[in-house]
Design a protein around this motif. Sequence first.
Motif, PDB file in Angstrom:
ATOM      1  N   CYS A 315     -73.077  45.656 -51.608  1.00 48.50           N
ATOM      2  CA  CYS A 315     -74.754  45.490 -50.560  1.00 48.50           C
ATOM      3  C   CYS A 315     -73.918  45.880 -48.917  1.00 48.50           C
ATOM      4  CB  CYS A 315     -74.769  44.094 -50.147  1.00 48.50           C
ATOM      5  SG  CYS A 315     -75.981  43.766 -52.133  1.00 48.50           S
ATOM      6  N   ASP A 316     -72.849  46.034 -48.660  1.00 50.26           N
ATOM      7  CA  ASP A 316     -72.427  45.323 -47.093  1.00 50.26           C
ATOM      8  C   ASP A 316     -71.776  46.999 -46.662  1.00 50.26           C
ATOM      9  OD1 ASP A 316     -70.859  44.427 -48.541  1.00 50.26           O
ATOM     10  OD2 ASP A 316     -69.641  43.671 -47.034  1.00 50.26           O
ATOM     11  N   THR A 317     -71.210  47.598 -46.009  1.00 50.44           N
ATOM     12  CA  THR A 317     -70.444  48.667 -45.665  1.00 50.44           C
ATOM     13  C   THR A 317     -68.718  48.070 -45.128  1.00 50.44           C
ATOM     14  OG1 THR A 317     -70.871  47.745 -43.338  1.00 50.44           O
ATOM     15  CG2 THR A 317     -71.305  49.963 -43.897  1.00 50.44           C
ATOM     16  N   THR A 328     -79.317  53.385 -54.094  1.00 51.76           N
ATOM     17  CA  THR A 328     -78.394  53.278 -52.486  1.00 51.76           C
ATOM     18  C   THR A 328     -77.801  54.662 -52.120  1.00 51.76           C
ATOM     19  OG1 THR A 328     -76.940  52.764 -52.194  1.00 51.76           O
ATOM     20  CG2 THR A 328     -76.379  53.267 -54.238  1.00 51.76           C
ATOM     21  N   SER A 331     -72.864  52.491 -49.699  1.00 52.50           N
ATOM     22  CA  SER A 331     -72.969  51.834 -49.246  1.00 52.50           C
ATOM     23  C   SER A 331     -72.074  52.246 -47.409  1.00 52.50           C
ATOM     24  CB  SER A 331     -71.665  50.550 -49.166  1.00 52.50           C
ATOM     25  OG  SER A 331     -70.694  50.492 -49.514  1.00 52.50           O
TER      26      SER A 331
END
Lengths: 461, 461
Positions: A315-317, A328, A331
């Motif tokens: 969900c995050d880098t 998606t 990320s």
Amino acid sequence: MSKNEIPYKIYLKEDEIPESWYNVRADMKKKPAPLIHPGTHKPLSVEEMEPIFCRELCEQELDNDTRLVPIPQEIKDFYRMYRPSPVVRAYCLEKALDTPAHIYYKFEGNNTSGSHKLNSAIAQAYYAKKQGLKGVTTETGAGQWGTALSMACAYLGLDCKVFMVKVSYEQKPFRREVMRTYGASVTPSPSETTEIGKKILSEFPGTTGSLGCAISEAVEVATKTEGYRYVLGSVLNQVLLHQSVIGVEAKAALDKYDIVPDVIIGCAGGGSNLGGLISPFMGEKLRGEKDYEIVAVEPASCPSFTRGKFVYDFCDTGHVTPLAKMYTLGSEFIPSANHAGGLRFHGMSPVLSQLYHDGYMKAVTAEQTEVFKAATQFARTEGILPAPESSHAIKAAIDEAMKCKETGEEKNILFGLTGTGYFDLVAYQNFNDGKMSDYIPTDEDLEEGFSKIPDTSDVQF
Amino acid sequence: MSKNEIPYKIYLKEDEIPESWYNVRADMKKKPAPLIHPGTHKPLSVEEMEPIFCRELCEQELDNDTRLVPIPQEIKDFYRMYRPSPVVRAYCLEKALDTPAHIYYKFEGNNTSGSHKLNSAIAQAYYAKKQGLKGVTTETGAGQWGTALSMACAYLGLDCKVFMVKVSYEQKPFRREVMRTYGASVTPSPSETTEIGKKILSEFPGTTGSLGCAISEAVEVATKTEGYRYVLGSVLNQVLLHQSVIGVEAKAALDKYDIVPDVIIGCAGGGSNLGGLISPFMGEKLRGEKDYEIVAVEPASCPSFTRGKFVYDFCDTGHVTPLAKMYTLGSEFIPSANHAGGLRFHGMSPVLSQLYHDGYMKAVTAEQTEVFKAATQFARTEGILPAPESSHAIKAAIDEAMKCKETGEEKNILFGLTGTGYFDLVAYQNFNDGKMSDYIPTDEDLEEGFSKIPDTSDVQF
């Protein structure tokens, strides 16, 4: 404008504020895939999530069965300060378009946070308070979510630590000052206050930060500080659940006047607004009772539904979060400069991703310049200066209304006006000066993003 | 917060929007003194005003007799987009103060102009359109009035030329961009587009402008351009008339629940908000039917009611306007830096001045720092970030509620929350950083201002 039985603004009474949130997962035959641990690739249990989120929210995250989740009285009391929000009939826009369509919008911008984010902020802050916690941490980019959380925490007397991407902290000081006025501590990220912040600063001196880094700092502080938990403003199932108050109210308001929407339109970044707006309508559709056309609108510059992959991803880098199965772009995908900050997320809510995958909704894209054209037309006719995010939905609603003009159909169009653009005037200035650009990622750009998606071919969901 | 018969927000229905404005002058035994010509010192006739203002507004300006002035349907249609505005019971603030008082506020900030200014902007634009004019001109400082006028003109398809004080144009670009989004032309003042602007620029190269200069430019363009008139956002009798919609709605909302306010509080700059809020209540008081306590709150830095003189004076620093009899600090009085831009005017509405002079209302002052303390407390409890101007009324309402706590009285307090502070975050930042200063003018400062008031000892009113 002549008199009409349907008022401009349909307001429910305060005692008609919904008693329950609507959990659309209960109606889904194919449930959204669970969050999995990035190491073990096994579904996360409540116990594994508890160090990060407070307990009741973990349970909401995993509850795929309870259709109506009662809204605690304390949250209903807070909702009463700015809700019910009106469903507005866009009479003036209809007249300007000369369309036979009836356009309605659910307006969530009439509160100081300027958006629907407050609906989940108060819920998440409430459960943290109820669990006896001292405070919560979060990250914010432009500051919409951070502002909402600050307001909720001020109301409940809960400490609020916000990590704000440094470039926004410095260049967009106004939302930062709103947060400070509500008593939040706002730290530019990366900062010297966390291990990960120090590490990044030593590796990249002078960096202006990223949302991924701010998430990592917020999670670190939440997990290392006694009595704190981390909260998030979109994507998660719990957030969609809280945001369903939008849809439940909208449906009740339309039902009052026997209005059935033919088309329901929402902008989609992480999915909190769209998921909230459509929840009860989608429930009817999933149960085969009604057949609404449901449309997600995303920026052409960040097309997760329309050009993304439906796979497990971070969900995050910074890769500190669990993996979620969702549409998606990868990320590490960086969308081109796009002023709808709230729609720049690389992924999409797992609930909406599953519904889209199963054909229950469609998705379209809109380019930045035409979005601001629609925003300006809306502002001049309906009086409200819309948020750039919301303006994606306006653009799609106008397109739909113009189709009705061609066909002569009197469709009822409902869209979500998630917020106001009072803190987005730099974007409007670029548009007014003719300096706004559209960039659509190439297939190569997308391949680059896809190449960073982790291998989860062993996962069964 | 327990359930209560009185809702948080009392909303009238759209068909309860007032049919008429309330002209409080009809109830005044001692009428406000007329505007006089600065050369002849004779009252201005409609004919003399007509080159500047459109005809119907000149008539409204002079009409001291008609109590109920019907609101044209077109204006009611526009009002319907953002009205009726709610009367809100400040339950959460009451709880925080632990006061037996009941606090109500009439909230005028839920529209993109962010304030009550829109109520008169649409009226003035409507009469200009009805007269077949092409456009209107005005000046704006921080941009609140200019924004409201831009919105009204966009709705009616009327051209809108705004002269914006150059320092605000450059340093506060956001309201400027809202105006541009609504299609207004915004010119930094002084400019090369007018004679007076050129003259000032040659005399004072590099000047950052003043409101007085912007008024002069706007009046010059209005009087020299075929089909244009000048419009003004406060002070004038016509503006108070349009703003009476605030008071008429507030009274109707309270009447619905048999609530009689004991104290009515409004901030006062030029007087448009206070005059509008109190009109129907003051009418009852003037007729001897009720005895409300009515309180004007002004900044200690610009105390026209409490320390000014009740004499004829110019409305602008450029001395292009007629003379008005009012409480004034002198048209060349420059208040110290005070972030409540809307309260920095040196004079006061002639209607309110006469009522104050005759003892029908009282006035108090508030200092900047304590005003922002009150604003912050209000934001954290009631959720709305208030405009600095409105926060003067909040401060006085809190003081009144705390008096009730001492005496145990259950007074009903009504105040006007004129707007939101979303474009005033620099002021909040100064407060949050502890950098806000209070300055109260000395007697010498005031004498300097009084010395520039013209001699009108020959005038009879």
